[in-house]
Design an enzyme around this catalytic site. Structure first.
Site, PDB file in Angstrom:
ATOM      1  N   ILE A 159      14.816   9.760  35.532  1.00 23.32           N
ATOM      2  CA  ILE A 159      15.784  10.423  34.658  1.00 23.32           C
ATOM      3  C   ILE A 159      17.143   9.725  34.832  1.00 23.32           C
ATOM      4  O   ILE A 159      17.634   9.591  35.957  1.00 23.32           O
ATOM      5  CB  ILE A 159      15.861  11.938  34.978  1.00 23.32           C
ATOM      6  CG1 ILE A 159      16.896  12.625  34.084  1.00 23.32           C
ATOM      7  CG2 ILE A 159      16.152  12.249  36.422  1.00 23.32           C
ATOM      8  CD1 ILE A 159      16.803  14.152  34.123  1.00 23.32           C
ATOM      9  N   PRO A 160      17.748   9.246  33.739  1.00 25.96           N
ATOM     10  CA  PRO A 160      19.062   8.601  33.852  1.00 25.96           C
ATOM     11  C   PRO A 160      20.105   9.592  34.361  1.00 25.96           C
ATOM     12  O   PRO A 160      20.110  10.764  33.951  1.00 25.96           O
ATOM     13  CB  PRO A 160      19.372   8.165  32.423  1.00 25.96           C
ATOM     14  CG  PRO A 160      18.035   8.088  31.747  1.00 25.96           C
ATOM     15  CD  PRO A 160      17.201   9.170  32.379  1.00 25.96           C
ATOM     16  N   HIS A 174      16.551  28.558  29.644  1.00 24.93           N
ATOM     17  CA  HIS A 174      18.010  28.377  29.542  1.00 24.93           C
ATOM     18  C   HIS A 174      18.789  29.233  30.553  1.00 24.93           C
ATOM     19  O   HIS A 174      19.791  28.797  31.109  1.00 24.93           O
ATOM     20  CB  HIS A 174      18.465  28.678  28.109  1.00 24.93           C
ATOM     21  CG  HIS A 174      19.684  27.911  27.711  1.00 24.93           C
ATOM     22  ND1 HIS A 174      19.858  27.353  26.472  1.00 24.93           N
ATOM     23  CD2 HIS A 174      20.794  27.603  28.410  1.00 24.93           C
ATOM     24  CE1 HIS A 174      21.030  26.740  26.433  1.00 24.93           C
ATOM     25  NE2 HIS A 174      21.607  26.875  27.589  1.00 24.93           N
ATOM     26  N   GLY A 186      23.749  11.927  31.295  1.00 27.61           N
ATOM     27  CA  GLY A 186      23.157  12.366  30.033  1.00 27.61           C
ATOM     28  C   GLY A 186      24.274  12.850  29.129  1.00 27.61           C
ATOM     29  O   GLY A 186      25.299  13.344  29.608  1.00 27.61           O
ATOM     30  N   LEU A 187      24.081  12.738  27.826  1.00 21.35           N
ATOM     31  CA  LEU A 187      25.102  13.238  26.893  1.00 21.35           C
ATOM     32  C   LEU A 187      24.915  14.743  26.710  1.00 21.35           C
ATOM     33  O   LEU A 187      23.849  15.187  26.271  1.00 21.35           O
ATOM     34  CB  LEU A 187      24.976  12.528  25.538  1.00 21.35           C
ATOM     35  CG  LEU A 187      25.998  12.980  24.490  1.00 21.35           C
ATOM     36  CD1 LEU A 187      27.389  12.443  24.810  1.00 21.35           C
ATOM     37  CD2 LEU A 187      25.579  12.555  23.080  1.00 21.35           C
ATOM     38  N   GLY A 188      25.932  15.525  27.045  1.00 20.32           N
ATOM     39  CA  GLY A 188      25.889  16.962  26.793  1.00 20.32           C
ATOM     40  C   GLY A 188      26.123  17.234  25.314  1.00 20.32           C
ATOM     41  O   GLY A 188      26.910  16.524  24.673  1.00 20.32           O
ATOM     42  N   LYS A 233      15.966  23.285  25.746  1.00 15.31           N
ATOM     43  CA  LYS A 233      15.891  24.531  26.518  1.00 15.31           C
ATOM     44  C   LYS A 233      15.393  25.688  25.662  1.00 15.31           C
ATOM     45  O   LYS A 233      15.776  25.809  24.492  1.00 15.31           O
ATOM     46  CB  LYS A 233      17.282  24.879  27.089  1.00 15.31           C
ATOM     47  CG  LYS A 233      17.920  23.713  27.816  1.00 15.31           C
ATOM     48  CD  LYS A 233      19.275  24.030  28.409  1.00 15.31           C
ATOM     49  CE  LYS A 233      19.971  22.731  28.834  1.00 15.31           C
ATOM     50  NZ  LYS A 233      20.814  22.127  27.804  1.00 15.31           N
ATOM     51  N   TYR A 262      22.078  25.579  20.780  1.00 14.44           N
ATOM     52  CA  TYR A 262      23.250  24.804  20.361  1.00 14.44           C
ATOM     53  C   TYR A 262      23.274  24.597  18.841  1.00 14.44           C
ATOM     54  O   TYR A 262      24.272  24.120  18.296  1.00 14.44           O
ATOM     55  CB  TYR A 262      23.317  23.439  21.071  1.00 14.44           C
ATOM     56  CG  TYR A 262      23.336  23.483  22.582  1.00 14.44           C
ATOM     57  CD1 TYR A 262      23.681  24.643  23.273  1.00 14.44           C
ATOM     58  CD2 TYR A 262      23.013  22.358  23.345  1.00 14.44           C
ATOM     59  CE1 TYR A 262      23.688  24.682  24.667  1.00 14.44           C
ATOM     60  CE2 TYR A 262      23.026  22.390  24.733  1.00 14.44           C
ATOM     61  CZ  TYR A 262      23.354  23.550  25.387  1.00 14.44           C
ATOM     62  OH  TYR A 262      23.357  23.581  26.771  1.00 14.44           O
TER      63      TYR A 262
END
Ligand code: A2P
Length: 557
Positions: free
Chosen positions: A13-14, A111, A17-19, A78, A49
């Site tokens: 896993i990088p 979540h 991460g972009l939120g 999530k 989201y």
């Protein structure tokens, strides 16, 4: 600095991460495209989201361009709470996959630890009615989890995990018979809420710790903002470290999280900032930076989950008393009453006042001096002469932090303080300060060990925890057939502290002395240790200077 970390499944896993929380439709697509272009290979999404469709389009377009293949990009989503019923989990995941235009997600998280009824409104639409909120119920959660496990079995999710779990909830959850263990726990974490205990706990269980809101979520909804909240991006220490490394404050915050071996999920929809945040990999923090950043911990939670609180439940209860926000500052202290005996004398607070200063609580701002070690040394010299003259046997300090003690000890003083008397109880264990004192052979003395139940009303905040009524303390008292006060006192003594207990009740004075007869066992001590949440009942407000925060006053300890 690790660019990738390994999940228990072996998947990589990088670390950045972009939120995408708060990234509005209309801007999130461009943000994702930009992120993938500059090298991000990790997107953190969620159904709630309400932007997964646009993310899916941007991702599909990027993959079509041939710059990376699907298996090089790590996508998380999530499960929203009104799909927690086991029958709904599969459908919810399929909806997300359809929106994201994917066959599988790399990681699917629950979540929050508690679900909501199917017809509960989205929190964005307004408050969730009290009668729709549900308490934490581990067996219900395990039912949801069993349905999550099926997603792995069917290949819809490569890994599954949890979000917003405390040590207590994880412990309860992991005690169940699980086929697939959680791969991650995604929680709020930044320099003001480092969650070190939780992080270590996760590590010991093979669960990767993911940090959301690493920049302090400055764009969080207005109702979640308290004007007194500190702002990590503007913290003077962060600015100083950024200047030293010739980088941006956000890069310090992100780089710090990576240096701690966590995954970090900064959100941005600004094309320059997206690139800037990814550039955090180039910022190498040194040991000294890390120490300074560690000292910023102040248990300040920005995302408190108010929308899930049950009737009468406090934020601290929701978070299992793991963390309490000490920046809310609704506690109004006056001075505490430490005893002056004829064989020991202590400087009451680290800061002196003018001779004609009014009593605590009425001291005007312009009469409150800041901490000044040189001035304190002058006082100390006079204290030393009390010993020389035989008026007192020992001298010590009170309300000193590690930082202030360190500064004092570096000065040219003849007599090392015998004692540092500070507030300490189960909610403010002050372990670092205590071991620092031990190293320097300074006795650590705990005042307000029972939580100072009788302090002036102005110093009492409405939702504060009460040590004498803590369910864990009550349970231990029952177990040892003693009183809750005896548990609290006995714990402090067994833990190697001196303790100052105030009572004017004849029976209670005897009862408190009887604490020597209570022997807590290792389990008790461990349980009590988990109650530490950095909560101060006596916060020194009467000495606070214009614009100074409590954290600054207590040197961020
Ligand atoms: P924007 O999206 O306009 O860039 P968090 O990740 O803690 O939730 O914080 C997200 C917030 O931080 C957003 O308001 C975002 O604004 C802002 N932000 C993101 N990157 C940076 C940066 N490099 N410098 C300053 N603010 C940033």
């Amino acid at each position: 600095m690790a660019r990738v970390l390994k999940l228990r499944s072996g998947a990589l896993i990088p670390t950045i991460g972009l939120g995408t929380w708060k990234s509005a439709p209309g801007e999130v697509g461009a943000a994702v495209a930009r992120a993938l272009d500059v090298g991000y290979r990790h997107l953190d999404c969620a159904h709630i989201y309400a932007n997964e469709g646009e993310i899916g389009n941007a991702l599909t377009a990027f993959l079509a361009g041939g710059k990376a293949s699907r298996d090089e990009i790590f996508v998380t989503s999530k499960l929203w709470l009104n799909s927690f019923h086991p029958d709904d989990v599969m459908g919810a995941c399929q909806t997300t996959l359809k929106n994201l235009r994917l066959d599988y997600v790399d990681l699917y998280l629950t979540h929050w630890p508690v679900g909501l009824p199917r017809d509960a409104p989205s929190p964005a639409a307004g408050p969730i009615p009290m009668d729709q909120r549900l308490p934490w119920d581990v067996s219900k959660f395990v039912d949801t989890w069993k349905a999550m496990e099926k997603l792995v079995e069917r290949g819809l999710a490569r890994n599954i995990g949890v979000s917003n779990f405390t040590v207590k909830k994880l412990t309860e959850f992991l005690a169940h018979d699980l086929t697939v263990l959680p791969a991650v726990n995604q929680v709020e974490s930044h320099v003001y809420l480092q969650q070190t205990k939780l992080k270590e706990f996760c590590k010991s269980k093979g669960i990767l710790f993911q940090a959301y809101s690493p920049l302090g979520s400055p764009d969080r909804p207005a109702k979640l903002i308290d004007p007194n909240d500190p702002v990590p991006l503007k913290d003077p220490i962060i600015l100083k470290i950024a200047e030293k490394h010739k980088c941006k404050p956000a890069q310090v915050l992100i780089s710090w999280a990576i240096h701690r071996q966590t995954v970090v999920l900064p959100k941005s929809v600004n094309l320059d900032r997206i690139a800037e945040n990814f550039g955090s990999y180039d910022v190498k923090l040194d040991e000294d930076d890390m120490k300074q950043l560690e000292a910023l911990e102040c248990n300040c939670r920005f995302i408190k989950a108010q929308f899930l609180l049950l009737e009468g439940q406090t934020v601290d209860e929701f978070w299992d008393n793991d963390i309490i926000n000490i920046n809310n500052g609704q506690i109004h202290p006056t001075e505490h009453g430490s005893a002056f005996t004829n064989n020991q004398s202590r400087a009451h607070w680290p800061i002196g006042l003018a001779l004609d200063a009014p009593p605590a609580g009425q001291i005007p701002m312009d009469q409150r001096p800041g901490w000044d070690v040189k001035r304190f040394v002058q006082t100390w010299k006079a204290m030393e002469s009390l010993v020389d003259k035989g008026l007192v046997r020992s001298i010590g300090v009170s309300n000193f932090t590690v930082k202030k003690l360190t500064e004092l000890l570096e000065e040219d003083i003849r007599i090392i303080p015998s004692v540092n008397q500070v507030e300490s109880h189960i909610y403010l264990q002050q372990s670092k300060l205590k071991s620092f004192c031990k190293d320097k052979e300074i006795v650590f003395q705990a005042y307000s060990p029972l939580g100072s139940a009788d302090r002036p009303a102005a110093m009492v905040a409405p939702n504060e925890p009460i040590p004498l009524k803590d369910p864990i303390v009550l349970r231990m008292a029952e177990k040892h057939k003693c009183s809750p006060a005896q548990v609290l006192i006995s714990w402090r003594i067994q833990n190697g502290s001196a303790v100052v207990v105030k009572s004017v009740g004849r029976d209670r004075i005897v009862e408190n002395f009887g604490s020597f007869g209570v022997k807590l066992d290792e389990d008790d001590v461990k349980e009590i240790e988990r109650l530490d949440c950095g909560f101060r009942f006596v916060n020194g407000q009467f000495l606070l200077r214009e614009g100074q925060t409590f954290d600054e006053f207590w040197d961020h300890e």
